[in-house]
Design a protein around this motif. Structure first.
Motif, PDB file in Angstrom:
ATOM      1  N   ALA B  43       0.821  -1.211   0.000  1.00 46.06           N
ATOM      2  CA  ALA B  43       0.000   0.000   0.000  1.00 46.06           C
ATOM      3  C   ALA B  43       0.857   1.265   0.000  1.00 46.06           C
ATOM      4  O   ALA B  43       0.323   2.378  -0.034  1.00 46.06           O
ATOM      5  CB  ALA B  43      -0.905  -0.002   1.231  1.00 46.06           C
ATOM      6  N   ASP B  44       2.165   1.106   0.023  1.00 52.39           N
ATOM      7  CA  ASP B  44       3.059   2.264   0.021  1.00 52.39           C
ATOM      8  C   ASP B  44       2.829   3.071  -1.252  1.00 52.39           C
ATOM      9  O   ASP B  44       2.758   2.504  -2.345  1.00 52.39           O
ATOM     10  CB  ASP B  44       4.505   1.763   0.066  1.00 52.39           C
ATOM     11  N   PRO B  45       2.688   4.380  -1.143  1.00 51.65           N
ATOM     12  CA  PRO B  45       2.370   5.188  -2.331  1.00 51.65           C
ATOM     13  C   PRO B  45       3.363   4.992  -3.473  1.00 51.65           C
ATOM     14  O   PRO B  45       2.952   4.974  -4.640  1.00 51.65           O
ATOM     15  CB  PRO B  45       2.440   6.630  -1.815  1.00 51.65           C
TER      16      PRO B  45
ATOM     17  N   HIS C 259       5.009   9.338   5.652  1.00 51.96           N
ATOM     18  CA  HIS C 259       4.911   7.926   5.316  1.00 51.96           C
ATOM     19  C   HIS C 259       3.645   7.637   4.524  1.00 51.96           C
ATOM     20  O   HIS C 259       3.656   6.911   3.548  1.00 51.96           O
ATOM     21  CB  HIS C 259       4.931   7.087   6.600  1.00 51.96           C
ATOM     22  N   LYS C 260       2.573   8.251   4.954  1.00 54.66           N
ATOM     23  CA  LYS C 260       1.296   7.985   4.312  1.00 54.66           C
ATOM     24  C   LYS C 260       1.275   8.514   2.878  1.00 54.66           C
ATOM     25  O   LYS C 260       0.788   7.862   1.966  1.00 54.66           O
ATOM     26  CB  LYS C 260       0.174   8.652   5.120  1.00 54.66           C
ATOM     27  N   VAL C 261       1.833   9.702   2.704  1.00 47.71           N
ATOM     28  CA  VAL C 261       1.731  10.353   1.399  1.00 47.71           C
ATOM     29  C   VAL C 261       2.869   9.970   0.465  1.00 47.71           C
ATOM     30  O   VAL C 261       2.676   9.801  -0.732  1.00 47.71           O
ATOM     31  CB  VAL C 261       1.679  11.877   1.575  1.00 47.71           C
ATOM     32  N   LEU C 262       4.076   9.833   1.033  1.00 46.03           N
ATOM     33  CA  LEU C 262       5.237   9.658   0.163  1.00 46.03           C
ATOM     34  C   LEU C 262       5.939   8.321   0.326  1.00 46.03           C
ATOM     35  O   LEU C 262       6.912   8.028  -0.365  1.00 46.03           O
ATOM     36  CB  LEU C 262       6.242  10.785   0.398  1.00 46.03           C
ATOM     37  N   GLY C 263       5.486   7.505   1.281  1.00 43.01           N
ATOM     38  CA  GLY C 263       6.077   6.180   1.386  1.00 43.01           C
ATOM     39  C   GLY C 263       7.156   6.054   2.440  1.00 43.01           C
ATOM     40  O   GLY C 263       7.601   7.032   3.026  1.00 43.01           O
ATOM     41  N   ILE C 264       7.579   4.815   2.627  1.00 43.67           N
ATOM     42  CA  ILE C 264       8.452   4.479   3.737  1.00 43.67           C
ATOM     43  C   ILE C 264       9.858   5.065   3.572  1.00 43.67           C
ATOM     44  O   ILE C 264      10.489   5.506   4.533  1.00 43.67           O
ATOM     45  CB  ILE C 264       8.497   2.941   3.923  1.00 43.67           C
ATOM     46  N   GLU C 265      10.346   5.093   2.341  1.00 43.15           N
ATOM     47  CA  GLU C 265      11.697   5.619   2.137  1.00 43.15           C
ATOM     48  C   GLU C 265      11.741   7.118   2.445  1.00 43.15           C
ATOM     49  O   GLU C 265      12.709   7.622   3.011  1.00 43.15           O
ATOM     50  CB  GLU C 265      12.165   5.363   0.705  1.00 43.15           C
ATOM     51  N   ARG C 268      11.822   7.492   6.115  1.00 41.19           N
ATOM     52  CA  ARG C 268      13.176   7.290   6.636  1.00 41.19           C
ATOM     53  C   ARG C 268      13.992   8.560   6.482  1.00 41.19           C
ATOM     54  O   ARG C 268      14.644   9.024   7.419  1.00 41.19           O
ATOM     55  CB  ARG C 268      13.865   6.151   5.867  1.00 41.19           C
ATOM     56  N   ASN C 269      13.938   9.137   5.312  1.00 35.74           N
ATOM     57  CA  ASN C 269      14.695  10.368   5.086  1.00 35.74           C
ATOM     58  C   ASN C 269      14.211  11.491   5.988  1.00 35.74           C
ATOM     59  O   ASN C 269      15.005  12.304   6.470  1.00 35.74           O
ATOM     60  CB  ASN C 269      14.590  10.797   3.620  1.00 35.74           C
ATOM     61  N   ALA C 270      12.889  11.501   6.227  1.00 34.28           N
ATOM     62  CA  ALA C 270      12.337  12.558   7.076  1.00 34.28           C
ATOM     63  C   ALA C 270      12.817  12.398   8.512  1.00 34.28           C
ATOM     64  O   ALA C 270      13.148  13.376   9.187  1.00 34.28           O
ATOM     65  CB  ALA C 270      10.817  12.531   7.017  1.00 34.28           C
ATOM     66  N   ILE C 271      12.861  11.153   8.992  1.00 32.24           N
ATOM     67  CA  ILE C 271      13.348  10.919  10.357  1.00 32.24           C
ATOM     68  C   ILE C 271      14.779  11.429  10.490  1.00 32.24           C
ATOM     69  O   ILE C 271      15.125  12.157  11.425  1.00 32.24           O
ATOM     70  CB  ILE C 271      13.284   9.408  10.717  1.00 32.24           C
ATOM     71  N   GLU C 303       6.720   0.220   7.873  1.00 33.89           N
ATOM     72  CA  GLU C 303       6.018   1.386   8.422  1.00 33.89           C
ATOM     73  C   GLU C 303       6.801   1.855   9.638  1.00 33.89           C
ATOM     74  O   GLU C 303       7.431   1.053  10.315  1.00 33.89           O
ATOM     75  CB  GLU C 303       4.576   1.031   8.806  1.00 33.89           C
ATOM     76  N   PRO C 304       6.785   3.163   9.882  1.00 40.13           N
ATOM     77  CA  PRO C 304       7.615   3.667  10.981  1.00 40.13           C
ATOM     78  C   PRO C 304       7.152   3.105  12.323  1.00 40.13           C
ATOM     79  O   PRO C 304       5.981   3.217  12.676  1.00 40.13           O
ATOM     80  CB  PRO C 304       7.447   5.189  10.916  1.00 40.13           C
TER      81      PRO C 304
END
Lengths: 877, 78, 374
Positions: B43-45, C259-265, C268-271, C303-304
């Motif tokens: 479900a990752d965008p 995470h919701k809008v742009l994904g897990i990677e 990670r970069n945001a953290i 997911e974070p």
């Protein structure tokens, strides 16, 4: 070292049979000792449960006190009771199975589906827990249906089941007794139990209901004999006494055919006692108390929390071969060393194996015995027997020394050069424990080089530190190679030195190397001699500059250039021609221009010189440099002197007038702002109220006024004042501190706002209500030198108090965060393929830090110092 | 209405779906099984944007600090 | 030998060219330099077994004692409060559902970013305005059982909202009798109880007039020659939909939202970015590699996950390690019921049972029987 390794531990629940099987005695009486003080058979301290008195032997295993681990007994409960820790589990099971056919409340398709998912999920525990949660929810769902709430297997209508904390279960309106529940759980098949999350091999559902209660061995609940001779029992024993008493009464009543009501009351009471025996902090259950009213510490309390078994005894252990005392400074020990007081050195020992080479030396040590310093305390014979070396029987010492031969081990005193671990709490990072070499010294404190204070965060206002002696050669070698102080000069946190000059070493270096410092040949010789520096100096040179002396400590091929701390940040840097000693040039190991200050080798900062020495010339060079510079500067300061006095912050009248003018101007501006506010002429800043705008503007004006006052003061505070030298070289303090002493303290604040709380609408009763002026809201216009007025002093204390509270709260918060970070990350390590994985083999990073570089070895975070390598090759031509 | 494409955002590195052979190679190089790979949700965008499916492995090319360019992999799960 | 990473290769090429400009280098010199760089790079690599997790945890945790605790401070834009220091770090590490001070940094597209007027217009579209924001007061008149909304003339002008608009919007909330009197609107909900009137007042106050919900303010600021909008409150999806917003650079400090809008990677970069910026602001120096490891650990599962009981520590494979961390008894009881196995391959477990820990020098499992050697 034993070659046996524990590979894994499997958990399970004790079945009643297992409890009976491991029990050595069935406990029936609640009494402990008889009148003569002997333990009563079948009582709570039955001699078969283990020994707690020295001298006696265990009736079960025959071992003595300290050897016998203790043995379990058991109590047969008259009626089954709920295991409180599983009360919720039992509820889940009751909801999930049919009361009629005892099958799990899922239809066959669902069972098949979930069994499969469960099997698949077994690899990852997290997944398994998720599936179990779904099953629990799905199996309980039919009960909530208003229609069709029937068992998919037998079609029986499903009653609602309610759970009343802590241990009561209701089916519709009927109360389910533990016996009923147990009967029900017994009939659940192994396959269904697995779906409900049980491992039926080691945990059948019915085992959650206790019919037999294990009685812990006396070794885990020893009674203590008070001074009066009376025995005082452990809390656990007290609780067991309660359980046995009620159990007995319950049994008697049942046997006598007492009315149902009485039996049930006693049953409830038994449940209460068993519950509190396991956990005395269950919500909804009043905690069991001691006669004195103290809350009893039972099983769960023994395990839980910071003082519990896990954190206090299992994760942290007490050790032998350690010492603790006050620390004091000594610039004459190397950074690698630690001064160990003789009494400590005589108490701590290192086991040394007797070989042909060491035999004579160790014999000599044995002869000297335990009460002279280089001596020994014990010998260990090849059969493993230990023999204490007597302090006052020289004859025996002689025979022992004679006896010594290859294969013996001598526990000799600590002596110079031994490797020990040195530690100061709080151990926040790995640099809080480092390996030092021992230097045995008189008196009673640990001696420490000042350069290693920063990593330990130590000072000498009464700090104590711990010392540990690694006992095996392997441990010593490991400590020496990995943990030695000189190997830690560069911090892994940011790749810069954490060990380096502090305070006077920094200002001293400046005094030594600034332009104009000169020494006669005689002074130089004395200085070098006293500092114990063995360097050749030209004999024909009669007048030495400080820079020349400093250069003696540098490697001959060192080349560095940098702007130092005292650099005035001129708009156009004249670099090598800097007239203020602000640009350092070291060429071929000679300090040509600029003064050495904080920028060169101060700990915990970007330091160009020490950093380069350690990274390019190795840690040995770094250590030697620090050792010699500290000693040298000590003597420089001995000759040139450094001191602080009130005159350091005394300004002349001219400056004072100018500052006064600036402050007055600021206050006037504030008054004008307040007027504008009252007259409604103030324009609010976007998105802010008028009051906020006013506050912000006043703060700005006052801050500007203070800054200006500070600048004026700074103009008059020249480098001839020692405290200015300290601030500018980075030794201690900064110019802000100095201008606060000389010119003006400025605005005091709490939570980033001006002071306004205290009395109704005013900070102090000296002012009018709602007064907004600078002085009424905590602006301190005096300097420390001039002295504060009473109101100013009070305001200053308010600001100070906030700082204190902050520090206290912060330590607690950051401590907890550190613990959590540590717990989450401690299992990550670099594998041989340079991936980072956790303990289950899950890959966290495919290359540590993306480029695999160790921060402690990097060049300010960069992998390689390319400039330096190119430079080296170009020079070589 | 504007369509949001997460793959163009500066915080999002490049995601590439690996071919099955490449996955095998990867697992062999690091001597691991699939379940030891870091994960990314289906479900990752970004996964949705590049149209990858569960079970596939994406290669992620991170640019910037401090290695300049680094590669990591994530297994797509439901 | 590990090959050089891209950044080193690029720097090396660049510096070799520069050096060649100054003084011609021979091929053998260049070869020697490259060889040296390669060797140096391989020298500074981490040793296998290095407990990098522990070092990272210490490096991030240790400076915690030196951080300020004052939650609110002004960063970037003077007018917007941002949580800083230790509380902010804890917030990120905890992965709270919403940060205490969500802030978006909205960048604008070509054509908008240099035009102050256009930027302002976008900002107004973003800024969520409710009746409460724009009213001088919303008063319940208990005697007449009606509601008096007095609007602020300046704010109306500033937000470019007309009274008619407001009435229109309010009609949608509940079609009641409304009378306009200058800058006041009197709403008469008819015959209702006091409780109902109170509820009605609440709804009127919170009526969204324009902009994005939950975004209290949007300010524009000129940075590096372009206008940037800072907002109090965060809602990336809605902002992305607006015309003129640069969807490749606009960010928020809410990691979960990223995470919701742009994904897990991106999360990670945001953290990494958020922790680094917080530490930098406090003047604390911490290697990015440590923060990267933390961020990678927090995001391995797609997911974070928070650090701590409800996240990574609570999901550890070892029962003993979990029991030693927090909620001791629950973990032990659960392990008993499920017949769990602790395979003892972590640090805490081995400390507990008194065996060498499997990191650092303990990684090596080779053992020599010392007795038999002598």
């Amino acid at each position: 070292m034993s070659l046996k390794v524990i590979k894994e531990i499997k958990f399970g629940i004790l079945s009643p049979d297992a409890i009976r099987k491991m029990s050595v005695v069935k406990i029936v009486t609640a009494d402990t000792y008889d009148d003569e003080g002997y333990p009563i058979e079948k009582g709570l301290v039955d001699p078969r449960l283990g020994v707690i008195d020295p001298g006696l032997k265990c009736r079960t295993c025959g071992m003595r006190f300290g050897e016998c681990p203790g043995h379990f007994g058991h109590i047969e409960l008259a009626r089954p009771v709920i295991h409180m820790g599983y009360a919720k589990e039992i509820y889940k099971v009751l909801k999930g199975v049919c009361h009629n056919c005892y099958r799990v409340l899922l239809d066959n398709d669902e069972i098949k589906k979930y069994s499969k998912r469960l099997k698949e999920a077994k690899v990852r525990d997290v997944e398994k827990q998720k599936v179990l949660k779904i099953i629990a929810k799905q199996s309980a769902r039919r009960r909530r249906y208003t229609k069709n709430n029937i068992c998919p297997h037998c079609g029986a209508e499903l009653p609602r089941i309610r759970f009343e904390k802590p241990t009561t279960y209701m089916e519709n309106t009927e109360k389910l007794s533990p016996s009923d529940i147990r009967a029900r759980l017994e009939k659940i098949s192994n396959e269904d139990a697995e779906l409900l999350g049980f491992d039926p091999e080691v945990a059948r559902p019915e085992w959650l209901i206790l019919t037999a209660l294990p009685v812990a061995p006396v070794t885990v609940r020893p009674s203590i004999t008070l001074e009066s001779g009376a025995r005082s029992e452990d809390d656990m024993t007290h609780k067991l006494v309660d359980i046995i008493r009620i159990n007995q009464r319950l049994r008697e009543n049942i046997d006598a055919g007492a009315p149902q009501l009485i039996v049930e009351d006693l049953w409830e009471l038994l449940q209460y006692h068993v519950t509190t025996y396991f956990d005395n902090e269950v919500s909804g259950v009043p905690p069991a108390r001691h006669r004195s009213g103290r809350v009893l510490k039972t099983l769960a309390q023994r395990l839980k929390g910071k003082e519990g078994r896990f954190r206090n005894n299992l994760s942290g252990k007490r050790v032998d071969f350690s010492a603790r005392t006050v620390i004091s400074p000594d610039p004459n020990v190397s950074i690698n060393e630690v001064g160990v007081p003789t009494p400590v050195a005589m108490e701590l020992t290192i086991p040394e194996r007797v070989t042909y080479k060491t035999r004579d030396e160790l014999r000599n040590l044995v002869l000297r015995g335990p009460s002279q310093h280089p001596g020994a305390n014990y010998i260990i014979r090849p059969d493993g027997r230990r023999k204490r070396i007597p302090a006052n029987d020289e004859e025996l010492r002689k025979t022992l020394a004679e006896e010594l031969d290859v294969g013996y081990v001598v526990e000799r005193h600590l002596r110079n050069g031994d490797v020990v671990l040195f530690n100061r709490q709080p151990s926040l990072h790995r640099l809080s424990i480092m390996a030092h070499e021992v230097r045995v010294m008189p008196y009673r404190t640990f001696r420490l080089n000042l350069c290693v204070c920063p990593p330990y965060n130590a000072d000498f206002d009464g700090d104590e530190m711990n010392l540990h002696v690694p006992q095996t050669e392997e441990a010593q070698a490991e400590a020496l190679i990995l943990m030695r102080v000189q190997e830690q000069i560069i911090s892994p946190r940011y790749g810069e030195p954490v060990i380096g000059g502090v305070q006077d070493y920094v200002s001293g270096a400046y005094i030594l190397t600034r332009d104009g410092t000169e020494f006669t040949k005689r002074e130089v010789e004395e200085m070098l001699c006293m500092a114990g520096l063995d360097v050749d100096i030209p004999q024909d040179k009669n007048l030495w500059t400080g820079k020349e002396i400093f250069s003696l400590l540098l490697p001959p091929d060192l080349n560095v250039e940098y702007k130092n701390k005292i650099c005035r940040r001129c708009t156009t840097c004249r670099e090598k021609d800097c007239p203020y000693d602000g640009y350092v040039v070291i060429k071929d190991g000679k300090l040509l221009k600029g003064a050495i200050d904080g920028m060169a080798y101060k700990a915990r900062s970007e330091c160009k010189l020490l950093d380069k020495l350690v990274k390019d010339y190795g840690t040995d060079t770094g250590r030697k440099f620090l050792d010699s510079i500290t000693r040298l500067i000590l003597w420089v300061l001995g000759m040139k002197g450094i001191t602080v006095d009130m005159n350091d912050v005394e300004l002349d009248q001219d400056a004072k007038d100018r500052i006064e003018e600036v402050l007055l101007d600021g206050e006037n501006k504030v008054d004008r702002l307040i007027d504008a506010y009252h007259n409604g002429e103030l324009e609010p800043l976007p998105g802010q109220s008028l009051e906020e705008t006013l506050e912000k503007k006043i703060m700005q004006v006052l801050a500007a006024a203070r800054d200006r006052a500070g600048q004026i003061a700074e103009e008059y505070l020249g480098m001839e004042r020692f405290s200015v030298i300290m601030a500018k070289t980075g030794a201690k303090g900064n110019m802000l501190d100095l201008t606060q002493m000389a010119a003006c303290l400025g605005q005091m604040s709490v939570r980033g706002e001006r002071l306004h709380r205290g009395y109704n609408n005013r900070s102090l009763s000296h002012f009018k209500e709602n007064e907004l002026s600078a002085r009424a809201r905590g602006f301190v216009r005096s300097s420390y030198n001039k002295g504060l007025s009473p109101t100013e002093f009070f305001f200053h204390s308010m600001g100070g108090r906030e700082g204190l509270v902050d520090t206290a709260v912060r330590t607690a918060q950051s401590g907890y965060m550190q613990r959590r970070l540590m717990n989450a990350m401690q299992d990550l390590k670099v594998e041989y393929d340079r991936t980072v994985r956790d303990n289950t083999g899950l890959v966290i990073q495919f290359m540590y830090g993306e480029d695999g570089v160790d921060p402690a070895r990097s060049d300010y975070g960069k992998a390689v110092d390319i400039d330096w390598i190119i430079h080296k090759h170009m020079e070589a031509v | 209405m504007k369509k949001i494409d997460p793959t163009h955002h500066e915080l999002v590195p490049e995601h590439v779906v690996l071919e099955e052979e490449e996955v095998e190679d990867l697992l062999q190089i690091y001597n691991i099984t699939r379940d030891k790979l870091p994960l990314i949700k289906a479900a990752d965008p970004v996964v949705k944007a590049i149209g990858a499916r569960p079970g596939q492995v994406v290669k992620i090319i991170r640019r910037g600090s401090p290695a300049g360019e680094a590669v990591t992999y994530r297994l797509i799960i439901k | 030998m590990e090959p050089l990473p891209l950044s080193v290769r690029e720097e090396l090429t660049e510096k070799l060219l520069a050096a060649n400009e100054k003084r011609n280098l021979t091929i053998s010199q260049i070869d020697a330099i490259i060889q040296d760089v390669l060797e140096e790079y391989n020298r500074v690599l981490v040793d296998p077994g290095e407990p990098v997790g522990t070092v990272a945890a210490q490096s991030i945790g240790e400076p915690g004692t030196q951080m300020t605790l004052s939650t609110f401070h002004y960063a970037g834009v003077a007018e917007i409060n941002v949580t800083l220091g230790l509380p902010r770090i804890i917030e990120i590490v905890d992965m709270r559902r919403k940060p205490s001070t969500p802030v978006m940094t909205v960048f604008l597209e070509e054509g908008y970013k240099t035009d102050r007027e256009k930027a302002l217009r976008v900002a107004r579209l973003i800024e969520g305005t409710t009746v409460e924001n724009i009213a001088r007061s919303v008063v319940m008149d208990v005697i007449n059982m009606n509601l008096v909304v007095t609007l602020d003339e300046y704010k109306l002008d500033d937000q470019k909202i007309s009274i008619d608009d407001i009435i229109k919007k309010l009609k949608k909330v509940k079609n009641v009798e409304m009378t306009q009197d200058g800058f006041s609107i009197i709403l008469n909900p008819g015959d209702v109880s006091l409780m109902k009137l109170r509820k009605f007042a609440m709804r009127v106050r919170n009526t969204q007039l324009k902009g994005i919900k939950k975004i209290k303010r949007a300010l524009i600021r000129k940075e590096d020659g372009e206008y940037v909008i800072y907002t109090e409150g965060s809602k990336l999806t809605d902002v992305f939909k607006l015309e003129g917003v640069d969807t490749t650079r606009t960010t928020t400090n809410d990691v979960r939202e990223i995470h919701k809008v742009l994904g897990i990677e991106a999360a990670r970069n945001a953290i990494i970015k958020e922790i680094k910026e917080t530490l930098d602001e406090q003047g604390l120096d911490v290697e990015v590699r440590h923060i990267m490891l933390l961020a990678d650990l927090m995001t391995v599962d797609g997911e974070p996950k928070p650090i701590g009981r409800h996240g990574i520590s609570g999901e550890k494979s070892s029962i003993l390690a979990r029991a030693a961390f927090e909620v001791t008894t629950r973990h032990l009881l659960e392990a008993g019921k499920q017949g769990m196995v602790d395979s003892l391959n972590g640090v805490t477990e081995n400390v507990i049972i008194g065996q060498p820990i499997p990191v650092g020098t303990g990684t090596v499992e080779l053992v020599m029987k010392s007795r038999e050697v002598t």
